[in-house]
Motif scaffolding. Sequence first.
Motif, PDB file in Angstrom:
ATOM      1  N   LEU C  49      37.529  45.205  43.175  1.00  8.92           N
ATOM      2  CA  LEU C  49      38.474  44.456  44.010  1.00  8.92           C
ATOM      3  C   LEU C  49      39.546  45.422  44.553  1.00  8.92           C
ATOM      4  N   PRO C  50      40.227  45.032  45.643  1.00  2.49           N
ATOM      5  CA  PRO C  50      41.185  45.967  46.244  1.00  2.49           C
ATOM      6  C   PRO C  50      42.338  46.354  45.325  1.00  2.49           C
ATOM      7  N   PHE C  52      45.435  44.842  44.892  1.00  6.50           N
ATOM      8  CA  PHE C  52      46.804  44.675  45.374  1.00  6.50           C
ATOM      9  C   PHE C  52      47.638  43.832  44.422  1.00  6.50           C
ATOM     10  N   ASN C  53      46.962  43.028  43.578  1.00  7.71           N
ATOM     11  CA  ASN C  53      47.655  42.114  42.677  1.00  7.71           C
ATOM     12  C   ASN C  53      48.619  41.199  43.414  1.00  7.71           C
ATOM     13  N   CYS C  54      48.244  40.751  44.624  1.00  9.39           N
ATOM     14  CA  CYS C  54      49.177  39.979  45.438  1.00  9.39           C
ATOM     15  C   CYS C  54      49.146  38.503  45.086  1.00  9.39           C
ATOM     16  N   GLY C  55      48.029  38.037  44.514  1.00  6.83           N
ATOM     17  CA  GLY C  55      47.949  36.631  44.154  1.00  6.83           C
ATOM     18  C   GLY C  55      47.595  35.715  45.308  1.00  6.83           C
ATOM     19  N   ALA C  56      47.229  36.276  46.451  1.00  6.88           N
ATOM     20  CA  ALA C  56      46.939  35.451  47.617  1.00  6.88           C
ATOM     21  C   ALA C  56      45.686  34.604  47.432  1.00  6.88           C
ATOM     22  N   CYS C  57      44.808  35.002  46.480  1.00  2.00           N
ATOM     23  CA  CYS C  57      43.577  34.248  46.256  1.00  2.00           C
ATOM     24  C   CYS C  57      43.844  32.954  45.501  1.00  2.00           C
ATOM     25  N   GLY C  58      45.052  32.790  44.981  1.00  8.81           N
ATOM     26  CA  GLY C  58      45.352  31.603  44.207  1.00  8.81           C
ATOM     27  C   GLY C  58      45.088  31.797  42.728  1.00  8.81           C
ATOM     28  N   TYR C  59      44.484  32.931  42.384  1.00 16.48           N
ATOM     29  CA  TYR C  59      44.274  33.254  40.978  1.00 16.48           C
ATOM     30  C   TYR C  59      45.378  34.193  40.523  1.00 16.48           C
ATOM     31  N   PRO C  60      45.646  34.226  39.216  1.00 15.47           N
ATOM     32  CA  PRO C  60      46.723  35.103  38.755  1.00 15.47           C
ATOM     33  C   PRO C  60      46.330  36.571  38.809  1.00 15.47           C
ATOM     34  N   GLY C  61      46.429  37.159  39.960  1.00 15.29           N
ATOM     35  CA  GLY C  61      46.186  38.596  40.076  1.00 15.29           C
ATOM     36  C   GLY C  61      44.716  38.936  40.159  1.00 15.29           C
ATOM     37  N   LEU C  79      38.311  34.539  49.511  1.00 14.22           N
ATOM     38  CA  LEU C  79      39.641  34.091  49.116  1.00 14.22           C
ATOM     39  C   LEU C  79      40.564  35.285  48.938  1.00 14.22           C
ATOM     40  N   LYS C  81      42.340  37.976  50.200  1.00 15.63           N
ATOM     41  CA  LYS C  81      42.711  38.312  51.574  1.00 15.63           C
ATOM     42  C   LYS C  81      42.634  39.798  51.890  1.00 15.63           C
ATOM     43  N   PRO C  82      43.141  40.676  51.001  1.00 17.11           N
ATOM     44  CA  PRO C  82      43.081  42.105  51.360  1.00 17.11           C
ATOM     45  C   PRO C  82      41.661  42.670  51.321  1.00 17.11           C
TER      46      PRO C  82
END
Lengths: 201, 254, 110, 199
Positions: C49-50, C52-61, C79, C81-82
């Motif tokens: 996975l990329p 980024f730990n941004c949380g944009a997927c709706g999962y915790p990191g 899901l 995004k990056p």
Amino acid sequence: MLSKLKTALVLLLIGAVSGGLIYIVNDITAPIIFENELQRKIGFYSEIFEIPEDQEIIYKDCTTDPNDLVPIDGQLEEDVTFEVRDSCPEGLTETFIYDKADNSLIGVVYFGNEKNSYGEVGVLVGINIDGTIANVVISSSTNTVNFVKKIEKEFLSPFMGQLADPQLIEFDSATGATYTYGSVTDIVNDAIAAYNEGSDE
Amino acid sequence: MSKKENFLKGFFKENPIFVFLLGMCPALAVTAVFETALGMGLLVIFVLTMSNIVVSMLRNVIPNDVRTPAYIVIIATFVTIVGMVSKAFTYDLYLALGVFIPLIVVNCLILGRAESFASKNKVLDSAIDGFGMGLGFTFALVVIGVFREFLSTGGIIWGEFLPFFVDQPVTLFSLDMIINLFNSDFVIADYALNMFSLAPGAFIALGIILALIQGKSARRIKKEIEIQKQRIVELKKVALAKKAAAAKLVKEAA
Amino acid sequence: MLTITLEALIVPLFVLGGMGLLLGLGLAYAADVLKVEIDARIEKVIELLPGFNCGACGYPGCAGFGEGIVEGEVEQLSLCKPGKDSDYNAIMEYLKSTPGPDGKIVEVKK
Amino acid sequence: MTWTVFAVAIFNAMLINNVILKQFLGICPFLGVSKKSSSAVGMGAAVTFVMVIASFVTYAIYSYVLVPYGIEYISTIAFILVIASLVQLVEMILKKFSKPLYKSLGIYLPLITTNCAILGVAEGNISNIYTNYGSSGMWLAVFTALGTALGFTLIIFAFSSVREKLESSNVPDAWKGVPISLVVAGIMSIAFLGLQGIL
């Protein structure tokens, strides 16, 4: 164990190098920051008392040892009505501004910082030696830029020339930006109170 | 991926704010005025490029267990340095950005680029990637900043926070200039939408901009689907015609 | 202008270096002591996975998303995004070629 | 210092200067981890836990290491390093010893390192509390952190509840997803603007 030591050693090296780097940058920028702040202060004082650019001023602050900033040589005039206090008035910084050429007192500046619901406002209130308000300047603000601009343009100039007396001072009662203007008037009130307290002694 | 593609991807295709939704805190907090947005972007460009270069240089040295702390130390060093430099040379900008300068450390864009790109690529590529991504980030911030400043004041001002090129703040553009051609004493600031410089306006302005972008891409996708549908219909027609012709041939042969 | 004194330079050097040494040793040691056996595929997917730990997927990191993928909760890889198509393809191929401990193969869509 | 001071600190940090709607900190998890209200609550709990612990730790570092040696200028790097390591350690411990606790709280911990609310509160405490109150500032800092974290949890939970409803409503294509959520956040922010001036 050896690999763990290597791990820790790498972090140690990175930490040490960045510590040294930050120290050097801090060493280079710290005097510039200090000088800039000094210039800013003097700029504000000159603006408040409308001092021409070629005239040099010195100031005495209630918080810092003035000898650290600008050496004051010669004697102050004896008939000055204020005493330089040992401690600051509550919540304010009191600064005496002198003409460098003859050490005569030009005026007093009170600096106050108040938090309101929009952030913080720092206000400088300058009072002339004859007891009138020289000017009120907003020196720093995290409040809404438009409100601050509007207040600076329209509601600060009425203070100029008013007598610094708690009973006589007039505020504008209808302004759009209540919080910011409220903080400004609070600081002006405090400054006038501190001024009267200081000059009575 | 060529070097040019690598550089340009940050603007549109992989724009950190508009596409990936990374680094949203500064995108909302420092974009009330165009100049602070630009200033923030410049600081991020520097930090991102430098940290990408250093991470890429050290990518074979740093052990896997302490990857994150090591990257954070590298990034935080550059953030502290830009904080000091901005305090020394652009004091107004430093005051306006406030706590958001140290917070560049935890901007997920920078740590993310270090993890996903710099730790796997060569130094030059990483530098280009960092610079391009930083420019894309700045571009997005400036778009939001211009949008919000224009709506909240009716004009764009240069020179208040970044005192370069001018001595006094200069109005680059203002609606006054156009309206005053017809009506001499009009001040747009009295009629401006002050809300856009406050907290709610930040959310709503960003929402509007994202909706514009999403609407455009939604329309493009719709169009593509329609074109594809049409092609399928045409293909079907051709196939049917062929079938009919074949049937006819069979009939004639019989 | 530049007045670097050794005594003053040593302080930040030692404090940051010492912190690095302490935390590095501590973390490396703790990672050893507190090791938990997890599905090896989860680690590999997290790596792909990329990050980024941004949380944009709706999962915790990214860790949560990777776990979700391997456990079959995640329906769509996009899901994240990056992520890019190449990332998605790599994960799909990896999961197709590697069966889990119980011999099952996880299938996910882009 | 009396209890009213602490109560005011919590109330102020939680509602009036709300960390998300007013200070714009922690927007990434706010937009990301708010699709389901269960994960929003988990995130809120993790943030509360870390923020309170971090305010103790950063206080200790600031007043026992940085100030005595006169190196306040490395505060950012020292704070983030300690917070990141602490979070990693807590995550490992939870993973090892309590699987259910890890499932509900621990998996959100890695996101903390990219959550600016934690470092933002630590940095804000320096300028607002440590310099003004000195050694008695520790508890005020802790209560401010607690209030901030509670405010974060409240808003992210309320927001996730709205978003769950939005999922099933008919939104134009252009506004689907994040844009409409941002407008919702803006409206919530307007509502919280009404609380200003209470204190």
